[in-house]
Each structure stands twice: as C-alpha cells, then as structure tokens.
Write an enzyme that holds these catalytic residues in place. Sequence first.
Site, PDB file in Angstrom:
ATOM      1  CB  SER A  47      -0.273   7.634  -4.430  1.00  0.00           C
ATOM      2  OG  SER A  47       0.689   8.562  -3.882  1.00  0.00           O
TER       3      SER A  47
ATOM      4  CG  ASN B 256       4.216  -0.071   4.995  1.00  0.00           C
ATOM      5  OD1 ASN B 256       4.398  -0.211   6.058  1.00  0.00           O
ATOM      6  ND2 ASN B 256       5.010   0.458   4.047  1.00  0.00           N
TER       7      ASN B 256
ATOM      8  CD  GLU C 268       5.195   0.225  -2.111  1.00  0.00           C
ATOM      9  OE1 GLU C 268       3.977   0.322  -1.553  1.00  0.00           O
ATOM     10  OE2 GLU C 268       5.956   0.253  -1.387  1.00  0.00           O
TER      11      GLU C 268
ATOM     12  CE  LYS D 152       4.601   4.142   3.670  1.00  0.00           C
ATOM     13  NZ  LYS D 152       5.076   4.803   2.625  1.00  0.00           N
TER      14      LYS D 152
ATOM     15  CD  GLU E 137       8.549   4.855   3.235  1.00  0.00           C
ATOM     16  OE1 GLU E 137       8.325   4.233   4.034  1.00  0.00           O
ATOM     17  OE2 GLU E 137       7.805   5.614   2.313  1.00  0.00           O
TER      18      GLU E 137
ATOM     19  N   GLY F 221       3.161   8.216  -1.255  1.00  0.00           N
ATOM     20  CA  GLY F 221       3.136   9.395  -0.545  1.00  0.00           C
ATOM     21  C   GLY F 221       2.772  10.649  -1.437  1.00  0.00           C
TER      22      GLY F 221
ATOM     23  CG  HIS G  23       8.850   0.249   1.928  1.00  0.00           C
ATOM     24  ND1 HIS G  23       9.211   1.561   1.674  1.00  0.00           N
ATOM     25  CD2 HIS G  23       7.575   0.055   1.518  1.00  0.00           C
ATOM     26  CE1 HIS G  23       8.190   2.280   1.542  1.00  0.00           C
ATOM     27  NE2 HIS G  23       7.204   1.268   1.323  1.00  0.00           N
TER      28      HIS G  23
HETATM   29  P1  PGA Z   1       1.421   5.151   0.080  1.00  0.00           P
HETATM   30  O1  PGA Z   1       2.605   4.306   0.798  1.00  0.00           O
HETATM   31  O2  PGA Z   1       0.333   4.681  -0.022  1.00  0.00           O
HETATM   32  O3  PGA Z   1       1.234   6.223   1.290  1.00  0.00           O
HETATM   33  O4  PGA Z   1       1.828   5.935  -0.922  1.00  0.00           O
HETATM   34  C1  PGA Z   1       2.833   3.130   0.038  1.00  0.00           C
HETATM   35  C2  PGA Z   1       4.065   2.479   0.587  1.00  0.00           C
HETATM   36  O5  PGA Z   1       5.095   2.913   0.904  1.00  0.00           O
HETATM   37  O6  PGA Z   1       4.066   1.162   0.697  1.00  0.00           O
END
Ligand code: PGA
Length: 245
Positions: A208, A10, A162, A12, A97, A168, A95
């Site tokens: 992460s 992903n 997640e 982003k 976000e 992150g 997601h």
């Molecule tokens: P990350 O993000 O691996 O940077 O923690 C995962 C995601 O948001 O899909």
Amino acid sequence: MKRTKYTIANWKMNGSKKSVKIIKSFVKYMKKSNYSSSKIIICPPFTLLSNFIKEEPNILYGAQDCHHLDFGAYTGSISALMLKSIGCKYVIVGHSERREYQSESSTDLSKKIDAALRNNLKVIYCIGEKKEQIKKRYSVLNQQIKSLPSKFSHNNIIIAYEPVWAIGTGMTPSILDINEIHLKIRNLLSKKIGKEISNKISILYGGSVNSSNSSDILSLDQVDGALVGGASLKSKDFCKIFDSY
Ligand code: PGA
C-alpha cells in the site's frame, strides 16, 4: 551507511502491449528532472517483458518469478536463463501472492534464488508476516530469511519487506514501526551473513505504498526504497513516488 535505493513497480497480472506508454512517461519524467535518487525497475508480466525491453531500453526490468531449472519439460514455466537471454536483469522471488496461490515453499524459493543467481539475475526477495502472525513476526521473518543462500552480497540480493496484511489493503504499519521492523530485519540478516554485508543490503518496504504516504516512508533511515503494486500502474502516482526521496 549509504545504500542503493530502489523503486520497483510490480505490475502483477496487469498491463498490455499499450502500457509501454506508461514506462515511456516514467523515462520522460526521469530525463526531464535528471533523476538519480533511486534505481527504477519495472516488473511487468512475462508476456510484455521482451517487447518492453526492446521498445524502452532506458530503464531496468525485472520478472515476477522464475523456474528453478534452466530448461526442460515444465509446461507454462519460464527459466532464469530465458529471462537473462532477453535482457531482463532482476527477478522477484517469494512474493506472498505466489507463496499463497502457487504454494511456493521455502525449499522452492531457495532453489529459485539459486537459479537466478546462477544466471546472473539480481533477486528481489520478498518477506513478510500475515495478519495473524504479527505477534510472532520476527520468527516468521527469520524463517523466510533462511531461504537465502549462505553467501550473497548487496550486489545481487535486495530484500523487500511486505507485510501480507498491507498488500492492496490501504493499510500500513506505522511509520515508526516500519523503521523498527527494517532495523530488526537487518539484524536478522547480520546473524546470517555478517554485519558488513547486512549493512549494505537494501531493504525496501512494500504494501500500500502510494503517492500520499511515500515521502514519509522513503525518508526513514532504514528504508532503502519501495516495492509498489497498484500505484505503479498509474504514471502520475508512480512518478510522484519515485520523486519523493
Ligand atoms: P500494493 O502491492 O502496492 O498494491 O499494496 C505491493 C506488492 O504486492 O508488491
């Protein structure tokens, strides 16, 4: 139960036209090692999808969102129909976000999932609790699972667990917790869709994941792959992750 494994990148709001070289390096690595442990799906921003599909067709692609209608006066939106027409095969829905920054509700997400399935896109549906919801994790996850349609199969829905607090941040649940949470998610799915299908659904872990923790996470019997954010933008790290099954 043998389930399909997926390693999903992903990206982003990152990447440029030149980032196709990262994807080419994944493909080179896969060819060299005759790679077949998991399906690898790259989800770049909309602006890069079409170009990447043309320039490096030897890999699977997904989008990071879709509109719930096929066309119309919706400035700035991209429909599942449009994604399908350029050769995109998957779409991420739900997601955290987008739930947070675009205020996407469970009703919005149900409509998006329906639009994706109607257009023959496979859905990567994200669920996960916030830090302050850890104690009521399973009721949050169950609520999020309700956005899925009443009928679906392992061929068109992938679940990505997640935890929002792990995205992150460098933090993850413990290895034992990840396996247990995935098992409980499978039980919640079973109540909705039946045991036979829920046993076949791939449930990925995200939050992460990096080249140091991937082999521990991906060796868990309830974990069917990873949704990777930050580490998927670095070619060496992502190759190490998908090679650690
Ligand atoms: P990350 O993000 O691996 O940077 O923690 C995962 C995601 O948001 O899909």
